[in-house]
Design a protein around this motif. Structure first.
Motif, short mmCIF file in Angstrom:
data_model
loop_
_atom_site.label_atom_id
_atom_site.label_comp_id
_atom_site.label_asym_id
_atom_site.label_seq_id
_atom_site.Cartn_x
_atom_site.Cartn_y
_atom_site.Cartn_z
N LEU A 28 39.59 54.82 91.36
CA LEU A 28 39.79 54.00 92.56
C LEU A 28 40.66 54.78 93.56
O LEU A 28 41.83 55.03 93.30
N PRO A 29 40.07 55.17 94.70
CA PRO A 29 40.88 55.96 95.65
C PRO A 29 41.90 55.08 96.38
O PRO A 29 41.55 54.03 96.90
N VAL A 30 43.14 55.52 96.38
CA VAL A 30 44.19 54.76 97.07
C VAL A 30 45.02 55.70 97.94
O VAL A 30 45.00 56.91 97.76
N GLU A 31 45.72 55.11 98.90
CA GLU A 31 46.68 55.90 99.66
C GLU A 31 48.02 55.17 99.69
O GLU A 31 48.08 53.96 99.53
N ILE A 32 49.04 55.97 99.89
CA ILE A 32 50.40 55.42 99.86
C ILE A 32 50.89 55.28 101.29
O ILE A 32 50.81 56.22 102.07
N HIS A 33 51.39 54.10 101.62
CA HIS A 33 52.06 53.92 102.91
C HIS A 33 53.56 54.03 102.64
O HIS A 33 54.07 53.38 101.72
N ILE A 34 54.23 54.84 103.42
CA ILE A 34 55.62 55.14 103.07
C ILE A 34 56.53 55.11 104.29
O ILE A 34 56.09 55.38 105.41
N ASN A 35 57.80 54.77 104.05
CA ASN A 35 58.79 54.74 105.11
C ASN A 35 60.17 54.88 104.47
O ASN A 35 60.31 54.79 103.25
N SER A 36 61.19 55.12 105.29
CA SER A 36 62.55 55.06 104.79
C SER A 36 63.30 54.01 105.60
O SER A 36 63.22 54.01 106.84
N ILE A 37 63.98 53.09 104.92
CA ILE A 37 64.73 52.05 105.66
C ILE A 37 66.23 52.31 105.59
O ILE A 37 67.03 51.46 105.94
N GLY A 38 66.60 53.52 105.13
CA GLY A 38 68.00 53.94 105.17
C GLY A 38 68.94 53.10 104.32
O GLY A 38 68.50 52.31 103.48
N MET A 39 70.24 53.31 104.55
CA MET A 39 71.26 52.55 103.83
C MET A 39 71.69 51.36 104.71
O MET A 39 71.39 51.35 105.91
N PRO A 40 72.39 50.36 104.13
CA PRO A 40 72.69 49.14 104.89
C PRO A 40 73.35 49.37 106.25
O PRO A 40 73.00 48.71 107.23
N GLU A 41 74.30 50.35 106.34
CA GLU A 41 74.97 50.56 107.64
C GLU A 41 73.98 51.03 108.69
O GLU A 41 74.00 50.61 109.85
N GLU A 42 73.07 51.92 108.26
CA GLU A 42 72.05 52.43 109.20
C GLU A 42 71.13 51.30 109.62
O GLU A 42 70.76 51.14 110.78
N ARG A 43 70.79 50.47 108.63
CA ARG A 43 69.86 49.37 108.88
C ARG A 43 70.50 48.34 109.81
O ARG A 43 69.84 47.76 110.65
N GLN A 44 71.81 48.13 109.64
CA GLN A 44 72.49 47.16 110.48
C GLN A 44 72.42 47.55 111.95
O GLN A 44 72.11 46.74 112.81
N LYS A 45 72.66 48.84 112.19
CA LYS A 45 72.61 49.33 113.59
C LYS A 45 71.19 49.17 114.13
O LYS A 45 70.98 48.80 115.27
N TYR A 46 70.23 49.49 113.27
CA TYR A 46 68.84 49.38 113.69
C TYR A 46 68.48 47.92 114.00
O TYR A 46 67.83 47.63 115.00
N LYS A 47 68.96 47.02 113.14
CA LYS A 47 68.65 45.59 113.34
C LYS A 47 69.15 45.11 114.70
O LYS A 47 68.46 44.37 115.39
N THR A 48 70.35 45.57 115.07
CA THR A 48 70.91 45.16 116.36
C THR A 48 69.98 45.61 117.49
O THR A 48 69.68 44.83 118.40
N ALA A 49 69.50 46.83 117.39
CA ALA A 49 68.60 47.35 118.43
C ALA A 49 67.28 46.58 118.43
O ALA A 49 66.72 46.28 119.50
#
Ligand code: HAM
Length: 471
Positions: free
Chosen positions: A191-212
Motif C-alpha cells: 500500500l503506497p503511502v506518504e508522510i505529511h510532516i511538520n515541526s511545532i517546536g517547543m511550548p515557548e516557540e509555540r506560544q509566540k506563534y499562537k499570539t501571531a
C-alpha cells in the motif's frame, strides 16, 4: 401580622438525559420476525471473517516490524483513571472535551475507556521504573481505543490502533526510525503511502506563534466559519485544521510556525528530514499540520495513502499519526525524559488496502497455508485426518473441508484459500500407501509415498519466498 415566609422551592434543573436511540447502521438480516433482535451500539462494528485476512496482514506487519526494530510488546488495560488522559491529551482538545467515554465505577472513581494509548504507555514507563533500564525503551501495542465521536466514514466509537513508542532518546534519528517504521508497515503489504510532516517546536516557540496566529485570524474574524470563531478563543492551533471551504484562503495566508522556531528546533527538524531522504521515505512538508493532542513537541507527522489522480487532499483522513512528546513523561510525574511515537488506525488501513487489492491478493509471511487435503470416501477421510495431524505436528499449516464430498468442490475450496499445494487421498491411494501432490498453480500432479509426503512438501515449500511467490 408577621408574614410567614413561604419556603422557596429550589429549582434544580435536572440534566436532560436523552434516551439512547438504537441506530441501525448495519442492516439486521438475521431475525425470524418473532423475537427482538439486537443491533450494534452506534459507532461500533463487527469485524467479519471475510475481512480476517486484511486484519491478520496488518497484525503480522506490525509484529514483524516490532521484531526487526526491537520493540517489546506492552499491553495496558482498556480502562484507566480518567485524569490520566485529561492531563496528557489536554483540556480544550476534542478528544478530552467531547469524545471520552467517562463514567464512575461502583467506588465512584472516575474512569475512562482509553481514547488512545500513549498516555498509558507513559504511565507504565513511570510506574514500572523503566528509566532505570538502558534507554531508549521501545514498546509497541495493538488494541481497541474508544472515542465518543460522531460516527461517519472512517470514524468509529471503537477502533483499533497499532502503535510504537520510543521513550528516553531525544536524537532525531529516533523520529526518523519511527517514520520509516510507519512507512514500512504499509509498504510491506503493497500500500503506497506518504508522510505529511511538520515541526511545532517547543511550548515557548509555540506560544509566540499562537499570539501571531490569533492576531492574524482576529483581523479576519467576520469571514470565519462558526467553528473557527470558537477555536480562535479556545484552541487557536486548531484553526489550521479547518476543512471548511470559506476558511481555506485565510488558512493559506496564515503565518507558518516554522518561522517561529529557534535554532535547536530547526536543527532537529532538518536532521529528521535528512534521515528520511537517506532512507528514501517520501514526505510532504505541511506547515499547517498541528495534530489534535496537546502533548507534542517538535516533530509531528501523519500518514496518508498516496492520492489517486484528481483526488482532493481534503477528502482523505489520516491512516495514522504521531510525533515527539519530550515533555510528557515529566508532566505525568516522571523524570524529564524525551520520547516519540505514532499510532496507526487499523479500520482506516483495512479500508485503504481494500481499495488497492482484494483479499486474494493480500500476501503476508508467516501464517499462509501450506497445503489443503482433499479426500474421497470414508477410509480416505480417516487417513486424511491422520495426515493432517502429522503434518501439523511437523509445523506445516494444512487445511481441509470435510463437509464437501466431491473432489471438485474440495479443490475449489483449496483454490479460494490460495494454498500452493493440494494433497489428494482416494481409496486407491489409501490402499497403495500413496498420496497425490497437486501444484495448484500449474495443475501438475505427482504420486508420492505417504511416508515421504512431509519431506517432499517441505522441500517444495522451501522454493517459496515469504510472500508465497515461487522464487
Ligand atoms: P491520533 O491521530 O488521535 O493519534 O490517532 C491515530 C490514528 O487512529 C488516526 O490517524 C486514525 O487512523 C485512528 N483513529 C483515530 N480516531 C479514530 C476513530 N474515531 N475511528 C477510527 N479511527 C480513528 C493518537 O492516538 C496518538 N496516541 C498517536 C501517537 C502515538 N502519538 C505519539 N505516539
Amino acid at each position: 401580622m408577621s408574614k410567614k415566609k413561604m419556603p422557596v422551592k429550589k429549582l434544580v434543573k435536572k440534566p436532560k438525559i436523552e434516551k439512547a436511540k438504537p441506530r441501525v447502521e448495519v442492516k439486521n438480516e438475521g431475525g425470524n420476525g418473532n423475537k427482538k433482535t439486537y443491533n450494534l451500539l452506534r459507532g461500533m462494528h463487527d469485524v467479519l471473517p471475510k475481512d480476517e485476512k486484511y486484519w491478520k496482514a496488518f497484525y503480522h506487519s506490525a509484529e514483524n516490524l516490532a521484531e526487526h526494530f526491537q520493540f517489546g510488546r506492552l499491553e495496558t488495560p482498556l480502562l484507566e483513571e480518567a485524569s490520566l488522559f485529561i492531563r496528557s491529551i489536554g483540556k480544550g482538545t476534542d478528544v478530552v472535551d467531547k469524545e471520552m467515554y467517562i463514567f464512575e465505577d461502583r467506588d465512584a472513581n472516575k474512569v475512562t475507556l482509553r481514547p488512545e494509548n500513549t498516555a498509558s504507555v507513559v504511565r507504565a514507563y513511570i510506574m514500572h521504573g523503566m528509566w532505570n533500564m538502558t534507554q531508549p525503551i521501545k514498546m509497541w501495542y495493538w488494541g481497541p481505543m474508544f472515542r465518543y465521536d460522531r460516527p461517519q466514514a472512517g470514524r468509529f466509537r471503537e477502533f483499533h490502533q497499532a502503535g510504537f513508542e520510543t521513550i528516553g532518546d531525544a536524537d532525531p534519528v529516533q523520529d526518523a526510525e519511527l517514520i520509516l517504521l510507519a512507512h514500512n508497515f504499509y509498504k510491506d503489504l503493497g500500500l503506497p503511502v506518504e508522510i505529511h510532516i511538520n515541526s511545532i517546536g517547543m511550548p515557548e516557540e509555540r506560544q509566540k506563534y499562537k499570539t501571531a496566529l490569533v492576531e492574524y485570524y482576529r483581523s479576519k474574524r467576520s469571514y470565519l466559519c462558526d467553528d473557527c470563531k470558537q477555536r480562535l478563543n479556545k484552541n487557536p492551533l486548531r484553526l489550521l485544521d479547518c476543512k471548511q471551504e470559506r476558511c481555506q484562503p485565510i488558512k493559506d495566508e496564515a503565518p507558518q510556525i516554522i518561522a517561529w522556531l529557534e535554532e535547536d528546533s530547526k536543527n532537529h527538524f532538518t536532521k529528521v528530514l535528512e534521515y528520511l531522504d537517506e532512507v528514501e521515505v517520501p514526505y510532504v512538508l505541511r506547515p499547517s499540520l498541528v495534530r489534535g493532542l496537546d502533548y507534542y513537541t517538535r516533530t509531528v507527522f501523519e500518514i496518508y495513502t498516496v492520492l489517486a489522480e484528481g483526488e482532493l487532499p481534503g477528502s482523505q483522513s489520516a491512516l495514522g499519526g504521531g510525533g515527539r512528546y519530550d515533555l510528557l513523561v515529566e508532566e505525568m510525574g516522571g523524570k524529564p525524559t524525551p520520547a516519540a511515537g505514532f499510532s496507526l488506525g487499523i479500520e482506516r488501513s483495512v479500508t485503504a488496502l481494500k481499495q488497492y487489492m482484494d483479499a486474494k491478493q493480500v500476501k503476508f509471511a508467516v501464517t499462509d497455508l501450506d497445503a489443503f487435503i482433499a479426500q474421497l470416501g470414508d477410509q480416505a477421510r480417516r487417513r486424511a485426518l491422520k495426515t493432517i495431524n502429522e503434518l501439523r505436528a511437523s509445523g506445516l499449516k494444512v487445511s481441509y473441508n470435510f463437509s464437501k464430498n466431491s473432489l471438485k468442490g474440495q479443490l475449489e475450496a483449496a483454490n479460494s484459500l490460495q494454498v500452493p499445494y493440494a494433497l489428494i487421498l482416494g481409496q486407491k491411494e489409501v490402499q497403495d500407501g500413496t498420496i497425490i501432490i497437486r501444484d495448484m498453480e500449474s495443475g501438475v500432479q505427482e504420486i508420492v509415498d505417504q511416508k515421504k509426503v512431509e519431506h517432499i512438501l517441505k522441500k517444495k515449500l522451501s522454493r517459496f519466498d515469504g510472500n508465497g511467490k515461487k522464487e
